[in-house]
Design a protein around this motif. Structure first.
Motif, PDB file in Angstrom:
ATOM      1  N   SER A 103      -1.948  -4.379  -3.870  1.00  0.00           N
ATOM      2  CA  SER A 103      -3.186  -4.108  -3.734  1.00  0.00           C
ATOM      3  C   SER A 103      -3.089  -2.650  -3.112  1.00  0.00           C
ATOM      4  O   SER A 103      -2.322  -2.200  -2.433  1.00  0.00           O
ATOM      5  N   PRO A 104      -4.236  -1.640  -3.146  1.00  0.00           N
ATOM      6  CA  PRO A 104      -4.455  -0.516  -2.618  1.00  0.00           C
ATOM      7  C   PRO A 104      -4.361  -0.490  -0.919  1.00  0.00           C
ATOM      8  O   PRO A 104      -4.844  -1.516  -0.260  1.00  0.00           O
ATOM      9  N   ILE A 105      -3.629   0.207  -0.271  1.00  0.00           N
ATOM     10  CA  ILE A 105      -3.603   0.447   0.983  1.00  0.00           C
ATOM     11  C   ILE A 105      -4.826   0.247   1.621  1.00  0.00           C
ATOM     12  O   ILE A 105      -5.099  -0.327   2.800  1.00  0.00           O
ATOM     13  N   GLU A 106      -5.732   1.030   1.026  1.00  0.00           N
ATOM     14  CA  GLU A 106      -7.147   0.900   1.814  1.00  0.00           C
ATOM     15  C   GLU A 106      -8.063  -0.220   1.830  1.00  0.00           C
ATOM     16  O   GLU A 106      -9.134  -0.221   2.600  1.00  0.00           O
ATOM     17  N   ASP A 107      -7.524  -1.050   1.019  1.00  0.00           N
ATOM     18  CA  ASP A 107      -8.089  -2.491   0.935  1.00  0.00           C
ATOM     19  C   ASP A 107      -7.905  -3.381   2.195  1.00  0.00           C
ATOM     20  O   ASP A 107      -8.641  -4.217   2.356  1.00  0.00           O
ATOM     21  N   LEU A 108      -6.795  -2.717   2.840  1.00  0.00           N
ATOM     22  CA  LEU A 108      -6.542  -3.463   4.232  1.00  0.00           C
ATOM     23  C   LEU A 108      -6.258  -4.955   4.152  1.00  0.00           C
ATOM     24  O   LEU A 108      -6.846  -5.610   4.910  1.00  0.00           O
ATOM     25  N   LYS A 109      -5.627  -5.326   3.060  1.00  0.00           N
ATOM     26  CA  LYS A 109      -5.351  -6.925   2.881  1.00  0.00           C
ATOM     27  C   LYS A 109      -4.122  -7.263   3.719  1.00  0.00           C
ATOM     28  O   LYS A 109      -2.984  -7.611   3.184  1.00  0.00           O
ATOM     29  N   VAL A 110      -4.291  -7.313   4.964  1.00  0.00           N
ATOM     30  CA  VAL A 110      -3.248  -7.438   5.960  1.00  0.00           C
ATOM     31  C   VAL A 110      -2.584  -8.814   5.829  1.00  0.00           C
ATOM     32  O   VAL A 110      -1.369  -8.911   6.253  1.00  0.00           O
ATOM     33  N   ASP A 111      -3.502  -9.794   5.452  1.00  0.00           N
ATOM     34  CA  ASP A 111      -2.925 -11.164   5.547  1.00  0.00           C
ATOM     35  C   ASP A 111      -1.870 -11.124   4.123  1.00  0.00           C
ATOM     36  O   ASP A 111      -0.749 -11.534   4.415  1.00  0.00           O
ATOM     37  N   ASP A 112      -2.108 -10.511   3.177  1.00  0.00           N
ATOM     38  CA  ASP A 112      -1.252 -10.367   2.085  1.00  0.00           C
ATOM     39  C   ASP A 112      -0.027  -9.618   2.589  1.00  0.00           C
ATOM     40  O   ASP A 112       1.167  -9.874   2.131  1.00  0.00           O
ATOM     41  N   TRP A 113      -0.252  -8.470   3.152  1.00  0.00           N
ATOM     42  CA  TRP A 113       0.966  -7.582   3.756  1.00  0.00           C
ATOM     43  C   TRP A 113       1.830  -8.402   4.653  1.00  0.00           C
ATOM     44  O   TRP A 113       3.141  -8.503   4.293  1.00  0.00           O
ATOM     45  N   LEU A 159       5.613   3.459  -7.241  1.00  0.00           N
ATOM     46  CA  LEU A 159       4.681   2.634  -8.041  1.00  0.00           C
ATOM     47  C   LEU A 159       3.348   2.357  -6.909  1.00  0.00           C
ATOM     48  O   LEU A 159       3.339   1.953  -5.927  1.00  0.00           O
ATOM     49  N   GLU A 160       2.167   3.083  -7.488  1.00  0.00           N
ATOM     50  CA  GLU A 160       1.078   3.024  -6.983  1.00  0.00           C
ATOM     51  C   GLU A 160       0.661   1.660  -6.551  1.00  0.00           C
ATOM     52  O   GLU A 160       0.685   0.539  -7.599  1.00  0.00           O
ATOM     53  N   LYS A 161       0.135   1.281  -5.406  1.00  0.00           N
ATOM     54  CA  LYS A 161      -0.355  -0.008  -5.065  1.00  0.00           C
ATOM     55  C   LYS A 161       0.773  -1.046  -4.757  1.00  0.00           C
ATOM     56  O   LYS A 161       0.475  -2.407  -4.415  1.00  0.00           O
ATOM     57  N   ASP A 208      -5.535  -7.771  -7.308  1.00  0.00           N
ATOM     58  CA  ASP A 208      -6.414  -6.499  -7.396  1.00  0.00           C
ATOM     59  C   ASP A 208      -6.637  -6.321  -9.190  1.00  0.00           C
ATOM     60  O   ASP A 208      -5.472  -6.342  -9.939  1.00  0.00           O
ATOM     61  N   PRO A 209      -7.792  -6.192  -9.421  1.00  0.00           N
ATOM     62  CA  PRO A 209      -7.840  -6.078 -10.935  1.00  0.00           C
ATOM     63  C   PRO A 209      -7.125  -5.185 -11.672  1.00  0.00           C
ATOM     64  O   PRO A 209      -6.463  -5.370 -12.950  1.00  0.00           O
ATOM     65  N   ASP A 210      -6.893  -3.947 -11.088  1.00  0.00           N
ATOM     66  CA  ASP A 210      -6.350  -2.715 -12.014  1.00  0.00           C
ATOM     67  C   ASP A 210      -4.814  -3.055 -12.011  1.00  0.00           C
ATOM     68  O   ASP A 210      -4.293  -3.039 -13.085  1.00  0.00           O
ATOM     69  N   ALA A 211      -4.171  -3.593 -10.940  1.00  0.00           N
ATOM     70  CA  ALA A 211      -2.936  -3.998 -10.738  1.00  0.00           C
ATOM     71  C   ALA A 211      -2.514  -5.266 -11.876  1.00  0.00           C
ATOM     72  O   ALA A 211      -1.689  -5.237 -12.608  1.00  0.00           O
ATOM     73  N   SER A 212      -3.653  -6.115 -11.957  1.00  0.00           N
ATOM     74  CA  SER A 212      -3.467  -7.453 -12.427  1.00  0.00           C
ATOM     75  C   SER A 212      -3.466  -6.991 -13.995  1.00  0.00           C
ATOM     76  O   SER A 212      -2.619  -7.259 -14.878  1.00  0.00           O
ATOM     77  N   LYS A 213      -4.188  -5.912 -14.506  1.00  0.00           N
ATOM     78  CA  LYS A 213      -4.497  -5.453 -15.720  1.00  0.00           C
ATOM     79  C   LYS A 213      -2.796  -4.566 -16.325  1.00  0.00           C
ATOM     80  O   LYS A 213      -2.666  -4.937 -17.294  1.00  0.00           O
ATOM     81  N   LEU A 214      -2.513  -3.774 -15.359  1.00  0.00           N
ATOM     82  CA  LEU A 214      -1.308  -3.145 -15.685  1.00  0.00           C
ATOM     83  C   LEU A 214      -0.188  -4.086 -15.795  1.00  0.00           C
ATOM     84  O   LEU A 214       0.495  -3.821 -16.843  1.00  0.00           O
ATOM     85  N   MET A 215      -0.016  -5.165 -15.087  1.00  0.00           N
ATOM     86  CA  MET A 215       1.154  -6.012 -15.391  1.00  0.00           C
ATOM     87  C   MET A 215       0.968  -6.769 -16.827  1.00  0.00           C
ATOM     88  O   MET A 215       1.709  -6.803 -17.471  1.00  0.00           O
ATOM     89  N   ALA A 216      -0.264  -7.176 -16.860  1.00  0.00           N
ATOM     90  CA  ALA A 216      -0.723  -7.925 -18.197  1.00  0.00           C
ATOM     91  C   ALA A 216      -0.390  -7.253 -19.392  1.00  0.00           C
ATOM     92  O   ALA A 216       0.230  -7.657 -20.335  1.00  0.00           O
ATOM     93  N   ASP A 217      -0.874  -5.866 -19.114  1.00  0.00           N
ATOM     94  CA  ASP A 217      -0.425  -4.898 -20.586  1.00  0.00           C
ATOM     95  C   ASP A 217       0.971  -4.885 -20.837  1.00  0.00           C
ATOM     96  O   ASP A 217       1.288  -4.560 -21.785  1.00  0.00           O
ATOM     97  N   LEU A 218       1.714  -4.696 -19.582  1.00  0.00           N
ATOM     98  CA  LEU A 218       3.208  -4.426 -19.753  1.00  0.00           C
ATOM     99  C   LEU A 218       3.700  -5.821 -20.485  1.00  0.00           C
ATOM    100  O   LEU A 218       4.708  -5.698 -21.341  1.00  0.00           O
ATOM    101  N   LEU A 219       3.204  -6.979 -20.081  1.00  0.00           N
ATOM    102  CA  LEU A 219       3.719  -8.271 -20.632  1.00  0.00           C
ATOM    103  C   LEU A 219       3.365  -8.239 -21.997  1.00  0.00           C
ATOM    104  O   LEU A 219       4.077  -8.937 -23.073  1.00  0.00           O
ATOM    105  N   ASN A 220       2.178  -7.910 -22.513  1.00  0.00           N
ATOM    106  CA  ASN A 220       1.825  -7.793 -23.856  1.00  0.00           C
ATOM    107  C   ASN A 220       2.385  -6.802 -24.757  1.00  0.00           C
ATOM    108  O   ASN A 220       2.514  -6.981 -25.978  1.00  0.00           O
TER     109      ASN A 220
END
Length: 258
Positions: A103-113, A159-161, A208-220
């Motif tokens: 996730s982007p840092i600015e989302d502050l998903k501290v529980d995920d961190w 790698l971003e995010k 994170d939708p963008d990160a999820s799409k990036l990884m899905a695209d790589l897999l495809n």
């Protein structure tokens, strides 16, 4: 005299694999058992572990299911004692349990961190603390002893995010270099495996939708690594002669550019 080639080079060895309920850990446990090792499979999902043990046993191998949360230090210590009691002294540790939450840092998903730090760093250290005495003892008796940890190319790529995840993997890779200085003198081999894109369930954890799409695209878009590809590499590390330490191995899909 010519060297005898065996198809079960790990016969007589006792392995523990964490994060063994799916993906790389599951494939690694099966491969080590195929090569002759007795394998303790550890993860939180008991049902998955039981199915894995059943497959290994049906194929003629020996396996033990250990339901375990590696972030619980005392539970890991007790698991180490149980494995030694039921399978024998451990001489091969595959420190594989981990989680990827991007996730982007600015989302502050501290529980995920915190979850990534707890599992990818603290969990790795708990396993090391519990099993290193057995590895040292095995090496002192003249046998091979391996501490193999699953890192990632994220340890060295920008790698971003991926900032927190990459930070945890950078810790693992560099810690392995430092641990090797001390443990290598005791004939314990320390290795870090750094895969690129692997087709496992880890991308499913990404919210994170963008990160999820990036990884899905790589897999495809490219032919990614399979868990079995990484498992074969780990098995090779453990199978080379005792005086050989394959310290860091990066494994990428041929078509992965970054």
């Amino acid at each position: 005299m010519s060297q005898v080639i065996t198809t079960t080079p790990l016969t007589g060895r006792v392995a523990v694999v964490t994060g063994a309920s799916s993906g790389i850990g599951e494939a690694t446990a099966e491969r080590l058992a195929q090569l002759g090792a007795k394998v303790a499979v550890a993860a939180r999902r008991q049902e998955n572990l039981d199915a894995l043990v059943a497959r290994i046993t049906e194929a003629g191998g020996t396996a033990l299911a250990v339901a375990l949360d590696v972030t619980d230090r005392e539970a890991v210590r007790e698991a180490a004692q149980r494995v030694e009691r039921e399978l024998g002294r451990v001489d091969l540790v595959v420190n594989n349990a981990g989680v990827q939450l991007i996730s982007p840092i600015e989302d502050l998903k501290v529980d995920d961190w915190q979850r990534q730090i707890d599992l990818n760093v603290t969990g790795v250290m708990n396993v090391l603390g519990a099993f290193v005495p057995q590895l040292i003892a095995s090496a002192a008796d003249g046998g091979p002893a391996d501490l193999i940890t699953t890192s990632s190319i994220a340890a060295t790529r920008v790698l971003e995010k991926f900032s927190v995840y990459s930070g945890t993997k950078a810790y693992i890779s560099h810690f392995s270099r430092l641990a090797r200085v001390e443990l290598g003198r005791k004939m314990v081999r320390v290795s870090a495996v750094e895969p690129g894109m692997v087709d496992t369930e880890l991308p499913d954890h990404v919210t994170d939708p963008d990160a999820s799409k990036l990884m899905a695209d790589l897999l495809n878009d490219i032919e990614c690594l399979s868990p079995a590809d990484v498992a074969e590499t780990i098995a090779f590390i453990a199978s080379v002669p005792r005086h050989v330490n394959l310290t860091e191995i990066t494994i990428l899909p041929t078509a992965q550019a970054v």
